[in-house]
Design a protein around this motif. Sequence first.
Motif, short mmCIF file in Angstrom:
data_model
loop_
_atom_site.label_atom_id
_atom_site.label_comp_id
_atom_site.label_asym_id
_atom_site.label_seq_id
_atom_site.Cartn_x
_atom_site.Cartn_y
_atom_site.Cartn_z
N THR B 7 -28.83 32.22 13.01
CA THR B 7 -27.94 31.99 13.97
C THR B 7 -27.17 33.14 14.61
O THR B 7 -26.86 33.61 15.75
N GLN B 8 -26.80 33.73 13.44
CA GLN B 8 -25.73 34.67 13.45
C GLN B 8 -26.45 35.93 14.27
O GLN B 8 -25.89 36.86 15.24
N GLU B 9 -27.54 36.20 13.78
CA GLU B 9 -28.39 37.43 14.37
C GLU B 9 -28.91 37.06 15.69
O GLU B 9 -28.88 37.84 16.69
N ALA B 10 -29.23 35.57 15.95
CA ALA B 10 -29.89 35.39 17.33
C ALA B 10 -28.79 35.41 18.33
O ALA B 10 -29.11 35.81 19.42
N VAL B 11 -27.56 35.00 18.15
CA VAL B 11 -26.51 35.07 18.97
C VAL B 11 -26.16 36.52 19.62
O VAL B 11 -25.77 36.86 20.72
N LYS B 12 -26.54 37.68 18.59
CA LYS B 12 -26.11 38.88 19.04
C LYS B 12 -27.27 39.51 20.22
O LYS B 12 -27.19 40.54 20.89
N LYS B 13 -28.13 38.51 20.57
CA LYS B 13 -29.13 38.63 21.60
C LYS B 13 -28.36 38.45 22.80
O LYS B 13 -28.86 38.82 24.08
N ILE B 14 -27.39 37.72 22.81
CA ILE B 14 -26.76 37.20 23.96
C ILE B 14 -25.54 38.08 24.00
O ILE B 14 -24.74 38.32 23.10
N ARG B 15 -25.03 38.88 25.20
CA ARG B 15 -23.99 39.73 25.52
C ARG B 15 -22.97 39.34 26.46
O ARG B 15 -23.48 38.30 27.14
N ASP B 16 -21.86 39.71 26.18
CA ASP B 16 -20.90 39.34 27.60
C ASP B 16 -21.59 39.63 28.83
O ASP B 16 -22.61 40.46 28.97
N LYS B 17 -21.78 38.71 29.87
CA LYS B 17 -22.44 38.68 31.25
C LYS B 17 -23.74 38.23 31.19
O LYS B 17 -24.62 38.51 32.45
N SER B 18 -24.42 38.05 30.00
CA SER B 18 -25.83 37.71 30.05
C SER B 18 -26.01 36.30 30.71
O SER B 18 -25.24 35.60 30.73
N SER B 19 -27.04 36.25 31.22
CA SER B 19 -27.52 34.71 31.64
C SER B 19 -28.45 34.07 30.69
O SER B 19 -29.20 34.53 30.15
N VAL B 20 -27.76 32.92 30.55
CA VAL B 20 -28.62 32.07 29.34
C VAL B 20 -29.04 30.78 29.58
O VAL B 20 -28.05 29.88 30.19
N MET B 21 -30.27 30.56 29.79
CA MET B 21 -30.78 29.03 29.72
C MET B 21 -30.43 28.41 28.54
O MET B 21 -30.78 28.79 27.45
N ILE B 22 -30.06 27.20 28.69
CA ILE B 22 -29.95 26.24 27.54
C ILE B 22 -30.66 24.95 27.72
O ILE B 22 -30.45 24.21 28.74
N GLY B 23 -31.65 24.55 26.88
CA GLY B 23 -32.34 23.44 27.04
C GLY B 23 -31.84 22.17 26.70
O GLY B 23 -30.69 22.30 26.33
N GLY B 24 -32.25 21.15 26.99
CA GLY B 24 -31.69 19.82 26.68
C GLY B 24 -31.29 19.06 27.95
O GLY B 24 -31.84 19.52 29.09
N PHE B 25 -30.77 17.82 27.85
CA PHE B 25 -30.42 17.13 29.17
C PHE B 25 -29.08 16.44 29.13
O PHE B 25 -28.87 15.59 28.01
N LEU B 26 -28.08 16.76 29.60
CA LEU B 26 -26.64 16.26 29.36
C LEU B 26 -26.22 15.99 27.98
O LEU B 26 -25.69 14.78 27.69
N GLY B 27 -26.41 16.83 27.43
CA GLY B 27 -26.12 16.83 25.88
C GLY B 27 -27.15 16.35 24.81
O GLY B 27 -27.09 16.39 23.64
N ALA B 28 -28.29 15.71 25.24
CA ALA B 28 -29.16 15.00 24.46
C ALA B 28 -30.48 16.22 24.38
O ALA B 28 -30.55 17.12 25.42
N ALA B 29 -30.78 16.39 23.08
CA ALA B 29 -31.92 17.28 22.91
C ALA B 29 -31.59 18.73 23.12
O ALA B 29 -32.43 19.67 23.48
N VAL B 30 -30.38 19.18 22.64
CA VAL B 30 -29.76 20.68 23.17
C VAL B 30 -29.68 21.32 21.60
O VAL B 30 -29.79 20.43 20.46
N PRO B 31 -29.89 22.44 21.80
CA PRO B 31 -29.81 23.34 20.62
C PRO B 31 -28.41 23.51 19.98
O PRO B 31 -27.58 24.38 20.30
N LEU B 32 -27.97 22.41 18.90
CA LEU B 32 -26.56 22.33 18.73
C LEU B 32 -25.97 23.62 17.87
O LEU B 32 -25.02 23.97 18.31
N LYS B 33 -26.96 24.03 16.89
CA LYS B 33 -26.27 25.02 16.11
C LYS B 33 -25.96 26.23 16.96
O LYS B 33 -25.29 27.09 16.70
#
Lengths: 217, 236
Positions: B7-33
Amino acid sequence: MSRDYIAKRIAKEFRDGMYVNLGIGIPTESANYIPAGTEVFLQTENGGLMFGPKPERGESDPDLANAGAEPITMLPGGAVFDVATSFAMIRGGHIDMTVVGALEVDQAGSIASWKIPGKLLTGMGGAMDLLYGCKRVIVAMTHTDKHGNSKIRKRCTLPLTAAAVVDMIITDKAVFRVAEDGLYLEELAAAVTVAEIERLTEATIMNIGEWQESEMS
Amino acid sequence: MAVQITTQEAVKKIRDKSSVMIGGFLGAAVPLKMIDEIATAGIKELTVISIGAGYRGGGVDIGKLVLNKQISKYVTSHVGTDPNLIKQIVNQEVELELSPMGTFVERIRAGGAGLGAVVTPVGMGTEVEEMAEKIIVDDKPYLLFKPIRADVAVIKAHRCDPLGNLQYKGMSNTSPVMATAADIVIVEVDEIVEVGAIACENIGTPGIFVDYIVKGHSYQERKNVYEELWIATNKL
């Protein structure tokens, strides 16, 4: 008390074999009163068809939730899918009936339920798709707001969720049918008078005269 | 072919000002870690694209990014579950871009499927008309919305194989569409299995769409997290 009454009255609209999407709150509670012998297929817009009651503690599944992210169970024969498929059902006209709450409804069948400028900012969620796509739209709500003002208006004052889509209005006082030419009173709740409905309803009731006559006789 | 990273390596793919889609629905089935990792990394000025805000009451899952003030724009259909986010929108700290839920999903689908727009009747006769261009098709009026894509999509599936083939469990929510519509797709899974362990007809998202795999909570751990949350909020 009035919540329960509205939920029970909604349940009378269920027909065997219907596919139905119920909004959060009172509409969802109506599922507790589905008449015996009537099978209704409940859809939830986050991606489930034929869901059942909430699970017992210890038996919930983190991947089975309703549109409010609350735990649900799936009935035998139920299906899960993604949100694009879910809205193909909704917008594509495959759902027979939806029951939703509202801030205001008007005599043209327009509904306001998602925004109060300067006060309530939530976003429309799936409400606009449901109101557009479902074959029959029932609004279930209290007859008046907490200040006693009529929520059934000549014309909605709040931003619309959809224009001219509502088929029926069920309140704690009465049931109305919305026709092409206006609003018709269909039923009064127990101990509610025609005069009271007239006083508490801003919209024009097309058949109010007939009700007044029948009350006099 | 997908690559398994931490997860530490993965988060480096996201930078300041990136646009990020996050899956799930109002908290259910989201990528928690991964959401926790984004919160820890303190990445700023994110454009978050998510069907709704986090779990009701705020401060949970995506709500952590709100509390950290890491979001400058929210692209969604619903924010009613997170009072902190609503406050930031009212204070103009966060820019809000709304579309009706079905339209929101189709805009992402269009973004991933190489389509030029979404044309829909939903929202006609409402304020939504001001959010789109009006066009006439076969004498009927429609609203034309532009597709949505993101720099990174962070999605959630039950399990995957090393090729990035994903199997969902329960509702797959927005993850399958988001998997198609970002330059980099990171999936968080409960478990990683061998190639062939997921029967081809059970693959919900083919590996062609997936770039990176991170191991999230196990299914049992996630079940415990949600049981606790649901009991604490009187939903179970």
